[in-house]
Design an enzyme around this catalytic site. Structure first.
Site, PDB file in Angstrom:
ATOM      1  N   CYS A   1     -21.346-108.813  13.530  1.00 44.10           N
ATOM      2  CA  CYS A   1     -20.503-110.004  13.383  1.00 44.10           C
ATOM      3  C   CYS A   1     -21.360-111.271  13.339  1.00 44.10           C
ATOM      4  O   CYS A   1     -22.460-111.311  13.891  1.00 44.10           O
ATOM      5  CB  CYS A   1     -19.565-110.106  14.566  1.00 44.10           C
ATOM      6  SG  CYS A   1     -18.479-108.696  14.704  1.00 44.10           S
TER       7      CYS A   1
ATOM      8  N   ARG B   1     -26.429-109.703   7.586  1.00 42.81           N
ATOM      9  CA  ARG B   1     -26.302-108.996   8.858  1.00 42.81           C
ATOM     10  C   ARG B   1     -25.368-107.795   8.753  1.00 42.81           C
ATOM     11  O   ARG B   1     -25.354-106.948   9.632  1.00 42.81           O
ATOM     12  CB  ARG B   1     -25.760-109.954   9.925  1.00 42.81           C
ATOM     13  CG  ARG B   1     -26.706-111.104  10.245  1.00 42.81           C
ATOM     14  CD  ARG B   1     -26.001-112.155  11.054  1.00 42.81           C
ATOM     15  NE  ARG B   1     -25.498-111.635  12.303  1.00 42.81           N
ATOM     16  CZ  ARG B   1     -26.120-111.719  13.471  1.00 42.81           C
ATOM     17  NH1 ARG B   1     -27.282-112.319  13.537  1.00 42.81           N
ATOM     18  NH2 ARG B   1     -25.600-111.222  14.566  1.00 42.81           N
TER      19      ARG B   1
ATOM     20  N   TRP C   1     -17.872-107.137  11.770  1.00 42.30           N
ATOM     21  CA  TRP C   1     -18.355-105.756  11.578  1.00 42.30           C
ATOM     22  C   TRP C   1     -17.536-104.923  12.554  1.00 42.30           C
ATOM     23  O   TRP C   1     -17.665-105.070  13.768  1.00 42.30           O
ATOM     24  CB  TRP C   1     -19.853-105.695  11.897  1.00 42.30           C
ATOM     25  CG  TRP C   1     -20.489-104.378  11.601  1.00 42.30           C
ATOM     26  CD1 TRP C   1     -20.943-103.932  10.385  1.00 42.30           C
ATOM     27  CD2 TRP C   1     -20.781-103.340  12.544  1.00 42.30           C
ATOM     28  NE1 TRP C   1     -21.486-102.686  10.520  1.00 42.30           N
ATOM     29  CE2 TRP C   1     -21.401-102.299  11.826  1.00 42.30           C
ATOM     30  CE3 TRP C   1     -20.584-103.185  13.915  1.00 42.30           C
ATOM     31  CZ2 TRP C   1     -21.822-101.117  12.436  1.00 42.30           C
ATOM     32  CZ3 TRP C   1     -20.998-102.014  14.519  1.00 42.30           C
ATOM     33  CH2 TRP C   1     -21.612-100.992  13.784  1.00 42.30           C
TER      34      TRP C   1
ATOM     35  N   ASN D   1     -18.251-112.521  18.853  1.00 42.73           N
ATOM     36  CA  ASN D   1     -19.265-111.494  18.587  1.00 42.73           C
ATOM     37  C   ASN D   1     -19.447-110.673  19.848  1.00 42.73           C
ATOM     38  O   ASN D   1     -19.343-111.204  20.958  1.00 42.73           O
ATOM     39  CB  ASN D   1     -20.620-112.137  18.259  1.00 42.73           C
ATOM     40  CG  ASN D   1     -20.676-112.683  16.848  1.00 42.73           C
ATOM     41  OD1 ASN D   1     -19.702-112.608  16.108  1.00 42.73           O
ATOM     42  ND2 ASN D   1     -21.817-113.248  16.490  1.00 42.73           N
ATOM     43  N   GLY D   2     -19.804-109.401  19.698  1.00 43.90           N
ATOM     44  CA  GLY D   2     -20.045-108.553  20.878  1.00 43.90           C
ATOM     45  C   GLY D   2     -18.802-107.767  21.231  1.00 43.90           C
ATOM     46  O   GLY D   2     -17.857-107.664  20.440  1.00 43.90           O
TER      47      GLY D   2
ATOM     48  N   GLU E   1     -39.491 -92.003   9.557  1.00 43.95           N
ATOM     49  CA  GLU E   1     -39.169 -93.310   8.977  1.00 43.95           C
ATOM     50  C   GLU E   1     -38.785 -93.178   7.493  1.00 43.95           C
ATOM     51  O   GLU E   1     -37.835 -93.807   7.021  1.00 43.95           O
ATOM     52  CB  GLU E   1     -40.367 -94.261   9.160  1.00 43.95           C
ATOM     53  CG  GLU E   1     -40.249 -95.629   8.532  1.00 43.95           C
ATOM     54  CD  GLU E   1     -39.052 -96.450   9.021  1.00 43.95           C
ATOM     55  OE1 GLU E   1     -38.386 -96.058   9.978  1.00 43.95           O
ATOM     56  OE2 GLU E   1     -38.778 -97.478   8.378  1.00 43.95           O
TER      57      GLU E   1
ATOM     58  N   LYS F   1     -35.201 -94.331   6.082  1.00 42.57           N
ATOM     59  CA  LYS F   1     -35.102 -95.335   5.018  1.00 42.57           C
ATOM     60  C   LYS F   1     -34.265 -94.803   3.864  1.00 42.57           C
ATOM     61  O   LYS F   1     -33.393 -95.478   3.362  1.00 42.57           O
ATOM     62  CB  LYS F   1     -36.531 -95.630   4.537  1.00 42.57           C
ATOM     63  CG  LYS F   1     -36.894 -97.008   4.176  1.00 42.57           C
ATOM     64  CD  LYS F   1     -37.143 -97.989   5.259  1.00 42.57           C
ATOM     65  CE  LYS F   1     -36.127 -98.081   6.303  1.00 42.57           C
ATOM     66  NZ  LYS F   1     -36.524 -98.792   7.490  1.00 42.57           N
TER      67      LYS F   1
ATOM     68  N   GLU G   1     -30.451 -94.375   4.825  1.00 38.20           N
ATOM     69  CA  GLU G   1     -29.654 -95.572   5.094  1.00 38.20           C
ATOM     70  C   GLU G   1     -29.329 -96.380   3.840  1.00 38.20           C
ATOM     71  O   GLU G   1     -28.289 -97.015   3.773  1.00 38.20           O
ATOM     72  CB  GLU G   1     -30.242 -96.449   6.199  1.00 38.20           C
ATOM     73  CG  GLU G   1     -31.497 -97.188   5.890  1.00 38.20           C
ATOM     74  CD  GLU G   1     -31.968 -98.061   7.058  1.00 38.20           C
ATOM     75  OE1 GLU G   1     -31.141 -98.550   7.820  1.00 38.20           O
ATOM     76  OE2 GLU G   1     -33.198 -98.248   7.184  1.00 38.20           O
TER      77      GLU G   1
ATOM     78  N   HIS H   1     -40.118 -73.476  12.353  1.00 42.69           N
ATOM     79  CA  HIS H   1     -39.293 -73.020  13.477  1.00 42.69           C
ATOM     80  C   HIS H   1     -37.811 -73.243  13.220  1.00 42.69           C
ATOM     81  O   HIS H   1     -37.023 -73.339  14.159  1.00 42.69           O
ATOM     82  CB  HIS H   1     -39.725 -73.723  14.771  1.00 42.69           C
ATOM     83  CG  HIS H   1     -41.129 -73.389  15.170  1.00 42.69           C
ATOM     84  ND1 HIS H   1     -41.484 -72.160  15.661  1.00 42.69           N
ATOM     85  CD2 HIS H   1     -42.277 -74.113  15.110  1.00 42.69           C
ATOM     86  CE1 HIS H   1     -42.785 -72.135  15.904  1.00 42.69           C
ATOM     87  NE2 HIS H   1     -43.294 -73.326  15.566  1.00 42.69           N
TER      88      HIS H   1
ATOM     89  N   LYS I   1     -27.648-105.615  10.229  1.00 43.41           N
ATOM     90  CA  LYS I   1     -29.068-105.911  10.411  1.00 43.41           C
ATOM     91  C   LYS I   1     -29.464-105.852  11.876  1.00 43.41           C
ATOM     92  O   LYS I   1     -30.500-105.308  12.220  1.00 43.41           O
ATOM     93  CB  LYS I   1     -29.382-107.297   9.816  1.00 43.41           C
ATOM     94  CG  LYS I   1     -30.847-107.692   9.906  1.00 43.41           C
ATOM     95  CD  LYS I   1     -31.733-106.743   9.111  1.00 43.41           C
ATOM     96  CE  LYS I   1     -33.206-106.985   9.330  1.00 43.41           C
ATOM     97  NZ  LYS I   1     -34.018-105.812   8.924  1.00 43.41           N
TER      98      LYS I   1
HETATM   99  O1  M6R Z   1     -33.941-105.225  15.432  1.00 51.12           O
HETATM  100  P1  M6R Z   1     -34.448-103.914  15.921  1.00 51.12           P
HETATM  101  O2  M6R Z   1     -35.822-103.619  15.508  1.00 51.12           O
HETATM  102  O3  M6R Z   1     -34.254-103.740  17.409  1.00 51.12           O
HETATM  103  O4  M6R Z   1     -33.480-102.848  15.223  1.00 51.12           O
HETATM  104  C1  M6R Z   1     -33.520-101.493  15.541  1.00 51.12           C
HETATM  105  C2  M6R Z   1     -32.778-100.679  14.511  1.00 51.12           C
HETATM  106  O5  M6R Z   1     -31.416-101.004  14.525  1.00 51.12           O
HETATM  107  C3  M6R Z   1     -33.330-100.895  13.097  1.00 51.12           C
HETATM  108  O6  M6R Z   1     -34.689-100.620  13.029  1.00 51.12           O
HETATM  109  C4  M6R Z   1     -32.579-100.007  12.091  1.00 51.12           C
HETATM  110  O7  M6R Z   1     -32.856 -98.669  12.333  1.00 51.12           O
HETATM  111  C5  M6R Z   1     -32.968-100.415  10.664  1.00 51.12           C
HETATM  112  N1  M6R Z   1     -31.798-100.512   9.850  1.00 51.12           N
HETATM  113  C6  M6R Z   1     -33.881 -99.462  10.014  1.00 51.12           C
HETATM  114  O8  M6R Z   1     -34.195 -99.794   8.712  1.00 51.12           O
END
Ligand code: M6R
Length: 610
Positions: A2, A27, A74, A100-101, A483, A487, A490, A506, A605
């Site tokens: 949000c 965001r 959000w 927010n929150g 990673e 990537k 997502e 395994h 974000k």
């Molecule tokens: O802002 P942060 O680094 O704490 O965020 C952690 C994760 O939410 C963030 O890395 C998320 O996994 C990304 N979308 C990855 O690309």
């Protein structure tokens, strides 16, 4: 997540709010709305979907005013819909709230309000706030007292902004654990949950701390704590430049940010390595002595930052010889971890606002542990609540998929480990020279990878219909396999999993068919022969191999369907180079599948709710 904006001034509030909301789009959100205080009423406009949908509604039904609030939602409580979108109001529409929150005790408060006859329109937790305020005002309290009373009743990490029909010049705001900042202009004040929404309009900003509230009109600003004691706000010149939040010609922020990695590495190395070729962390001077006595590090992070933390574990153990555990911040606080006084927490977070990581910082503080955070936003809550913080200097990251922030974290974890090892006299002058000489070659090596981005772009069309991907790596590159998989899934919505090469047989090897591309990170290293075994096993099962190898490689290359060469470097620095082709692969596959890599579905974000 949000986003909140607010305004009081002489400009047309509708445009100010829409521009502010557009700056918060990155965001992640699913609906948007505004509340504008007209002379004798509060007007609400809200819509499901993108800000464009709200703009279309405003064209149809324009609003006029000089004071107002805006919000991008959000969904947490209740589906994305116009009804659940903020602002929310009391029944008479005399109070409007954006939030927010999460309000953790909202069910109890809702039951209490319903038993008093209050009727709810939405499924949100937010809607209890205007009703609660209504109830307090009905009991005869003044606005200030009503606000202070509810701040103590709503439990959780939150930030809110409120307008009242009876106070048409004022925007009220408060926060307890979720970011909020005020921007000062000429005869105008702004409110936002993120600096990017303010940079176009104001040079001076003040960050609110937890348990602070206040109000502004176009001329006046006042800040208090939750006990009602007045506080002097500290307005500082904001340094963020507009170019930093612009795409500067790139089709997406993600691609811009991938390409920025060369200049970030140059800048960081210039800042962190002095003329005597020693690593400097001026922000840690006060902690130097404590650092040398740390017996164990526990790294706390989530998502991509967790993957950099996993590489950090290798560095801290390998170079500084300190036992290090890497822990998902969402798990740490709930498992009563065993820690001693000489354990130090390293909290890694790009945004510095991730709720899980912030909670793990609080958990660490409750156990009297020292916390260093590694953040990309030095004004963030995590930075402010840590004993010390390291700035990863990656610049604002807007693409939801973290790229430049990740490599900047890995570089800082490496430099920090070497710094600590030097403090402990564990690295000789010759070794130091050799390490520094090599690390200084990284920007050129990153640049040379980026110059060949088109090689990967060409592959992307072959994977448009893929359903599953596997990523394999070992030791320093095991986190890169995780990673790479994160990537890809997502931003392209292709299912992908990363594994340590040794674990593959395994169980996960059962997944291999000729339809499953397997990305194998097989750079030059001691475990290269083991990666070759992985490749052979996959080949024997008709798997499609995409390999990332060191330039000059022949064995892995000869068995691969696709192969990308990265420049030669030490194995321990290789993750910084091997991740870049994987960032490019996920980006180009996402684009080839007509996805929006900057704003993937369901994602935000900064994940500011647990
Ligand atoms: O802002 P942060 O680094 O704490 O965020 C952690 C994760 O939410 C963030 O890395 C998320 O996994 C990304 N979308 C990855 O690309």
């Amino acid at each position: 997540m949000c986003g909140i904006v607010g305004y009081a001034g002489n400009k047309n509030v509708e445009s100010v709010l829409i521009v502010g909301l557009a700056c918060l789009e990155y965001r992640g959100y699913d609906s948007a709305g505004i509340a504008v205080v007209d002379e004798d009423e509060i007007i609400i406009r809200k819509e499901k979907g993108k800000i464009k949908a709200l703009e279309a509604l405003l064209k149809e039904k324009p609003v006029k005013g000089k004071v107002g609030l805006g919000h991008t939602r959000w969904a947490t409580h209740g589906e994305p819909s116009r009804i659940n979108a903020h602002p929310h109001t009391n029944e008479k529409n005399t109070i409007a709230v954006v939030h927010n929150g999460i309000i953790e005790n909202y069910i109890d408060l809702k039951n209490e309000l319903q038993s008093k006859g209050y009727r709810f329109q939405s499924s949100t937790d937010t809607e209890i706030i205007p009703h609660l305020l209504n109830d307090e005002l009905k009991s005869g309290k003044k606005i200030d007292d009503a606000l202070m009373s509810i701040y103590k009743r709503i439990i959780g990490k939150w930030a809110i902004a409120v307008v009242f029909e009876s106070e048409p010049d004022k925007v009220f705001f408060a926060q307890d654990g979720a970011p909020l900042l005020i921007g000062k202009g000429k005869n105008e004040y702004f409110l936002a949950s993120d600096l990017s929404a303010l940079i176009r309009n104001c040079d001076e900003v003040a960050y609110l701390s937890s348990k602070q509230w206040g109000f502004f009109t176009k001329e006046q600003f006042q800040l208090f704590n939750f006990e009602g004691v007045k506080i002097e706000a500290e307005f500082k010149k904001q340094e963020l430049k507009w170019e930093e939040v612009d795409k500067i010609g790139f089709p997406h922020y993600m691609l811009k940010e991938i390409h920025e990695q060369t200049s970030i590495f140059r800048r960081v190395l210039e800042k962190r390595i002095n003329d005597k070729n020693e690593i400097e962390f001026t922000e840690l001077i006060a902690s130097k002595e404590f650092l040398t006595k740390v017996n164990r590090f526990v790294i706390q992070a989530a998502g991509t930052s967790l993957h950099s933390g996993m590489i950090g574990k290798h560095y801290l153990e390998q170079f500084a010889k300190v036992q290090t555990d890497t822990d998902m911040s969402s798990e740490f606080r709930y498992r009563n971890p065993v820690v001693e006084g000489d354990t130090m927490i390293i909290a890694i977070s790009q945004s510095g606002e991730t709720a899980d990581t912030l909670a793990s910082v609080h958990e660490a503080k409750a156990k009297f542990l020292k916390v260093i955070s590694m953040v990309n936003n030095v004004n963030s809550t995590i930075a402010r609540e840590s004993d010390a913080f390291i700035d990863t200097c990656a610049g604002v990251e807007i693409g939801v998929a973290s790229t430049k922030a990740f490599t900047a974290q890995v570089l800082h974890l490496f430099l920090f480990s070497i710094y600590l090892a030097r403090l402990k006299w564990m690295i000789t002058d010759e070794q130091m020279k050799e390490i520094v000489d090599e690390v200084k070659t990284l920007p050129t090596k990153i640049e040379s990878i980026l110059q060949r981005a088109s090689e990967i772009e060409k592959w992307a069309k072959d994977f448009v219909s893929s359903k599953d991907f596997v990523f394999l790596g070992r030791t320093y590159n095991h986190p890169i396999a995780l990673e790479g998989a994160l990537k890809l899934k997502e931003i392209s919505y292709i299912h992908a999993s990363g594994y340590a090469g040794g674990e593959f047989k395994h169980g996960p090897i059962a997944l291999i068919t000729s339809d499953v591309p397997v990305v194998c990170i097989a750079n030059k290293s001691e475990i290269y022969p083991k990666m070759i075994s992985n490749i052979q096993e996959i080949k024997a099962r008709n798997g499609k191999i995409i390999s990332i190898v060191t330039e000059g490689d022949t064995s892995a290359k000869s068995m691969s369907d696709y192969c990308f060469e990265i420049p030669d470097t030490h194995d321990f620095l290789s993750p910084i180079l091997s991740v870049i082709p994987l960032q490019l692969l996920s980006y180009y596959v996402s684009v080839a599948r007509s996805c929006n890599p900057d704003q993937p579905r369901n994602l935000a974000k900064a994940v500011t709710v647990e």
